[in-house]
Scaffold this motif. Structure first.
Motif, PDB file in Angstrom:
ATOM      1  N   ARG A 136      12.071  -6.254  -1.479  1.00 31.86           N
ATOM      2  CA  ARG A 136      10.883  -5.959  -0.689  1.00 31.86           C
ATOM      3  C   ARG A 136      11.298  -5.167   0.546  1.00 31.86           C
ATOM      4  O   ARG A 136      12.122  -5.606   1.339  1.00 31.86           O
ATOM      5  CB  ARG A 136      10.174  -7.235  -0.276  1.00 31.86           C
ATOM      6  CG  ARG A 136       8.889  -6.992   0.533  1.00 31.86           C
ATOM      7  CD  ARG A 136       8.211  -8.302   0.865  1.00 31.86           C
ATOM      8  NE  ARG A 136       7.753  -8.973  -0.344  1.00 31.86           N
ATOM      9  CZ  ARG A 136       7.270 -10.226  -0.365  1.00 31.86           C
ATOM     10  NH1 ARG A 136       7.196 -10.921   0.754  1.00 31.86           N
ATOM     11  NH2 ARG A 136       6.871 -10.761  -1.505  1.00 31.86           N
ATOM     12  N   ASP A 172       4.314  -2.487   5.435  1.00 31.88           N
ATOM     13  CA  ASP A 172       4.506  -3.725   4.699  1.00 31.88           C
ATOM     14  C   ASP A 172       3.260  -4.001   3.865  1.00 31.88           C
ATOM     15  O   ASP A 172       2.200  -4.345   4.382  1.00 31.88           O
ATOM     16  CB  ASP A 172       4.753  -4.883   5.668  1.00 31.88           C
ATOM     17  CG  ASP A 172       5.142  -6.168   4.936  1.00 31.88           C
ATOM     18  OD1 ASP A 172       5.155  -6.168   3.683  1.00 31.88           O
ATOM     19  OD2 ASP A 172       5.449  -7.166   5.614  1.00 31.88           O
ATOM     20  N   SER A 216       3.934  -6.925  -0.879  1.00 36.36           N
ATOM     21  CA  SER A 216       4.359  -7.102  -2.272  1.00 36.36           C
ATOM     22  C   SER A 216       5.641  -6.311  -2.504  1.00 36.36           C
ATOM     23  O   SER A 216       5.986  -5.421  -1.737  1.00 36.36           O
ATOM     24  CB  SER A 216       3.274  -6.607  -3.236  1.00 36.36           C
ATOM     25  OG  SER A 216       3.018  -5.227  -3.026  1.00 36.36           O
ATOM     26  N   ARG A 217       6.300  -6.658  -3.580  1.00 36.92           N
ATOM     27  CA  ARG A 217       7.534  -5.964  -3.912  1.00 36.92           C
ATOM     28  C   ARG A 217       7.193  -4.614  -4.552  1.00 36.92           C
ATOM     29  O   ARG A 217       6.168  -4.471  -5.209  1.00 36.92           O
ATOM     30  CB  ARG A 217       8.379  -6.813  -4.870  1.00 36.92           C
ATOM     31  CG  ARG A 217       8.839  -8.116  -4.249  1.00 36.92           C
ATOM     32  CD  ARG A 217       9.749  -8.899  -5.197  1.00 36.92           C
ATOM     33  NE  ARG A 217      10.120 -10.177  -4.615  1.00 36.92           N
ATOM     34  CZ  ARG A 217      11.102 -10.337  -3.747  1.00 36.92           C
ATOM     35  NH1 ARG A 217      11.822  -9.300  -3.360  1.00 36.92           N
ATOM     36  NH2 ARG A 217      11.379 -11.534  -3.257  1.00 36.92           N
TER      37      ARG A 217
END
Length: 294
Positions: free
Chosen positions: A161, A190, A193-194
């Motif tokens: 992430r 940001d 979530s990945r």
């Protein structure tokens, strides 16, 4: 090619001046000498009474002229390589070494259709490169060279992430092709979530022509993406009425890592970030300027 043409033009101008000075009338030829003006670094053919410098021999005059031409070429940052004589430079981008065998990762759109590809690591001359693999769908390409970089890039895991401060390193154009790599800082929002292979990384950073193919680095110097595009501010404004300044896009590791693995490259991964006080200094060890010639 503008820089290269400038140097060639200067060489022709100097050559013509020398020709004109040394092929005058027979009556005047004997009264001309080589006059070296040290402050200006020039050698001219003139009469003895008009010389304001030092009289030098033909051999020393030729040596002085050659040193001046070499200085001009170096100052312009031109890499004259026999492999590109007679060709024109069609584009410049960035790339970076991903193993210790001279393999460079870059964008497909930088090297697509090039008759000759050269690469220039910082502080080194241009060297030929061979297109090893290309994917237009992914906008990724692998180049093979005979170079051995001092280091190769280290990647963050594909599912890492990423958010916060990032940096891109490349050769952003400033009116003419950039010769030395430049680091530009930015941020990565940001999303909570990945990253996924289906979604490019949005970057709040000033991406310019010449940044394409360069690495996106996290604060520790790990590669988290490959720069490939910048948002067209004018078009976005025309379509949405909103200003989207300095928004770039990067290919995430979820795409680039499998691409390299499928083509026999085992990229180096680092699960945990490490302190990297000078990102540009570290990146210069594995970065390269990629040049397309037609």
């Amino acid at each position: 090619m503008r820089l290269l043409n400038s140097f060639v033009g200067l060489s022709l101008l100097l050559g013509w001046a020398l020709f004109a000075a040394t092929t005058g009338s027979a009556a005047g030829a004997g009264r001309l000498i080589n006059c070296h003006e040290k402050n200006r670094g020039l050698v001219t053919r003139t009469r003895p009474d008009a010389c304001e410098g030092r009289v030098v021999s033909d051999a020393e005059a030729a040596s002085i002229r050659q040193r001046r031409q070499d200085y001009v070429k170096e100052s312009l940052g031109v890499n004259v390589s026999p492999s590109v004589l007679g060709k024109r430079m069609a584009g410049v981008g960035a790339g970076f070494f991903v193993d210790d065998k001279g393999t460079i990762l870059t964008n497909a759109h930088i090297v697509k259709g090039c008759s000759t590809i050269t690469v220039s690591p910082p502080g080194q001359k241009s060297s030929p490169a061979r297109l090893e693999e290309i994917s237009l769908a992914l906008d990724l390409a692998l180049l093979k060279t005979n170079l051995r970089s001092r280091r190769h890039a280290v990647f963050a895991p594909a599912d890492h992430r990423v958010s916060g401060e990032v940096a891109i390193i490349g050769y952003p154009s400033q009116g003419s092709p950039q010769q030395t790599p430049i680091l530009t800082k930015g941020t990565l929002p940001d999303t909570g979530s990945r990253p996924t292979a289906a979604r490019p990384l949005p970057l709040k950073v000033a991406v310019r022509p010449g940044n394409s193919g360069g690495p996106v680095l996290d604060a520790s110097g790990r590669v988290i993406g490959v720069v490939f595009a910048a948002i067209d501010t004018k078009r976005v404004y025309q379509q949405t009425g909103q200003l989207a300044r300095d928004i770039g896009m990067a290919i995430p590791n979820g795409i680039s890592l499998p691409f390299m693995t499928r083509n026999g490259i085992q990229p180096t991964l680092a699960d945990s970030p490490k302190a990297s006080p000078d990102l540009l200094k570290e990146a210069k060890r594995y970065l390269a300027r990629v040049e397309c010639w037609l």
